[in-house]
Design an enzyme around this catalytic site. Structure first.
Site, mmCIF file in Angstrom:
data_model
loop_
_atom_site.group_PDB
_atom_site.id
_atom_site.type_symbol
_atom_site.label_atom_id
_atom_site.label_comp_id
_atom_site.label_asym_id
_atom_site.label_seq_id
_atom_site.Cartn_x
_atom_site.Cartn_y
_atom_site.Cartn_z
ATOM 1 C CE1 TYR A 117 1.159 -1.113 -0.614
ATOM 2 C CE2 TYR A 117 3.222 -1.590 -0.814
ATOM 3 C CZ TYR A 117 2.652 0.030 -0.021
ATOM 4 O OH TYR A 117 2.733 -0.171 0.974
ATOM 5 N NE ARG A 175 0.752 -8.378 3.623
ATOM 6 C CZ ARG A 175 1.887 -7.633 3.936
ATOM 7 N NH1 ARG A 175 1.799 -7.655 5.297
ATOM 8 N NH2 ARG A 175 2.965 -7.493 3.194
ATOM 9 N NE ARG A 204 -11.963 9.188 -13.103
ATOM 10 C CZ ARG A 204 -12.661 9.664 -12.772
ATOM 11 N NH1 ARG A 204 -14.102 10.987 -13.258
ATOM 12 N NH2 ARG A 204 -12.716 9.771 -11.001
ATOM 13 C CG HIS A 258 -16.424 7.089 -8.866
ATOM 14 N ND1 HIS A 258 -16.362 7.472 -9.992
ATOM 15 C CD2 HIS A 258 -15.027 7.584 -7.986
ATOM 16 C CE1 HIS A 258 -15.177 8.809 -9.439
ATOM 17 N NE2 HIS A 258 -15.086 8.884 -8.555
ATOM 18 C CE LYS A 298 2.131 -4.190 1.321
ATOM 19 N NZ LYS A 298 3.417 -2.943 2.096
ATOM 20 C CD GLU A 354 0.127 0.763 9.487
ATOM 21 O OE1 GLU A 354 1.066 -0.612 10.335
ATOM 22 O OE2 GLU A 354 -0.640 0.491 9.138
ATOM 23 C CG LEU A 377 0.145 -4.211 6.054
ATOM 24 C CD1 LEU A 377 -0.779 -4.576 5.369
ATOM 25 C CD2 LEU A 377 1.360 -3.589 5.437
HETATM 26 N N1 PDD Z 1 5.354 -1.306 3.872
HETATM 27 N N2 PDD Z 1 2.722 -0.620 7.974
HETATM 28 C C1 PDD Z 1 2.065 -0.183 6.830
HETATM 29 C C2 PDD Z 1 1.588 0.915 6.145
HETATM 30 C C3 PDD Z 1 3.357 -0.609 5.663
HETATM 31 O O1 PDD Z 1 3.306 0.296 4.201
HETATM 32 C C4 PDD Z 1 3.812 -1.667 5.609
HETATM 33 C C5 PDD Z 1 5.096 -2.187 5.090
HETATM 34 C C6 PDD Z 1 4.093 -2.436 6.959
HETATM 35 C C7 PDD Z 1 5.393 -3.398 7.052
HETATM 36 O O2 PDD Z 1 4.807 -4.767 6.519
HETATM 37 P P1 PDD Z 1 6.082 -6.054 5.798
HETATM 38 O O3 PDD Z 1 6.661 -5.843 7.473
HETATM 39 O O4 PDD Z 1 4.326 -6.953 5.514
HETATM 40 O O5 PDD Z 1 6.556 -5.253 5.031
HETATM 41 C C8 PDD Z 1 3.879 -2.411 7.522
HETATM 42 C C9 PDD Z 1 6.273 -1.740 2.505
HETATM 43 C C10 PDD Z 1 7.298 -2.088 3.243
HETATM 44 C C11 PDD Z 1 6.535 -0.769 0.922
HETATM 45 O O6 PDD Z 1 5.449 0.180 1.572
HETATM 46 O O7 PDD Z 1 7.257 -0.004 0.908
#
Ligand code: PDD
Length: 282
Positions: free
Chosen positions: A30, A49, A97, A99, A146, A179, A204
């Site tokens: 996403y 990304r 379904r 895996h 992501k 993070e 991320l």
């Molecule tokens: N989240 N780290 C994680 C684990 C994240 O899920 C996100 C973003 C970031 C920051 O990335 P960016 O600056 O590209 O948004 C770092 C989004 C906003 C969410 O899950 O809603």
């Protein structure tokens, strides 16, 4: 209004198949993009990304980046989003379904939704600063992708909320901060340099983080891209977090301990103000 696999429809009718691999396995990725003045912020970088995440999982882009840009703008327009976010999700598609990947070619599923956010509320939040709490980082080894598989992040955020905080900072086994549950983590050292974790497989690589690097250099400030410990964060002059939905948000307490003088610091506040001069619009 949501976009679901080729159609725009009211949210209440926006549903996916029960055998969508996103639903059954979390087999998808996403992106979240900020919308300001009705325009997408850093769309190009978010789509790059998205493409990278899909490549890592061997899922194809559901459509060209140009076509996806059209869908995103349409969702912004149909939901009359002046200030808010758009969410896009791509999964490996619908299959019985099992895996392993489907053996016959299945089209990836694409869903796009939009949300209006309250700008005044976000500004108030940033002006007050937020509390974070530390929780162990028990995620898998490829959080640079992501993916929609966010259970550890969900549990971390829930712990934070239950402790009266806004965000969780995830702590690796060696005591360093990787993070946040849905944001990148930053501190300003007593000597005034800005520190954030390197963009390796354990975080991320945030788009806001990347753009902020430019804003930091633009202000002649020093960046150190290195892991920092929780103890270093407790002793920091300032701390803040970044994400596409909140941009830069000052952190004023960590595990109940006051950061700096307990107020949003000048560096975080300044970077929040400067950020959109370095971001791309449209
Ligand atoms: N989240 N780290 C994680 C684990 C994240 O899920 C996100 C973003 C970031 C920051 O990335 P960016 O600056 O590209 O948004 C770092 C989004 C906003 C969410 O899950 O809603």
């Amino acid at each position: 209004m949501a976009y679901v696999n080729g159609r725009y429809m009211p949210m209440r009718n926006a549903v996916v198949h029960v055998e969508d691999r996103g639903y059954q396995f979390g087999d998808g990725v996403y992106e979240v993009c900020e919308v300001r003045g009705g325009e997408l912020i850093d769309r190009r970088r978010h789509l790059a990304r998205l493409k990278r995440s899909l490549d890592e999982l061997r899922i194809r882009m559901p459509m060209s980046e140009a076509a996806l840009g059209v869908v995103l703008r349409e969702v912004v327009a149909r939901n009359r989003i002046g200030y808010g976010t758009v969410y896009m999700q791509v999964t490996r598609g619908v299959a019985r379904r099992d895996h392993a990947f489907p053996t016959t070619e299945v089209p990836p599923s694409l869903v796009v939704t939009g949300r209006v956010l309250n700008r005044a509320r976000n500004e108030t939040l940033a002006a007050k600063g937020v509390a974070v709490v530390s929780v162990p980082d028990d995620r898998w080894g490829r959080v640079d992708i992501k993916t929609i598989g966010l259970l550890p992040n969900v549990l971390a955020r829930q712990t934070a909320i239950e402790k009266g905080a806004r965000e969780a900072w995830l702590i690796a086994k060696d005591g360093t901060v990787t993070e946040g549950a849905s944001s990148n983590a930053w501190i300003v050292t007593p000597a005034g340099s800005i520190v954030t974790h390197p963009a390796d497989h354990t975080i991320l690589s945030g788009i806001t983080r990347a753009v902020l690097f430019e804003a930091i250099k633009g202000q002649g400030l020093t960046i150190e891209e290195r892991p920092f410990t929780l103890n270093e964060a407790y002793a920091a002059r300032e701390a803040f977090l970044t994400s596409a939905s909140q941009i830069v948000v000052p952190v004023v307490t960590i595990d109940g301990r006051t950061v700096g003088d307990g107020k949003p610091g000048p560096i975080a506040t300044g970077l929040r103000r400067e950020f959109h001069r370095f971001a791309e619009r449209g």
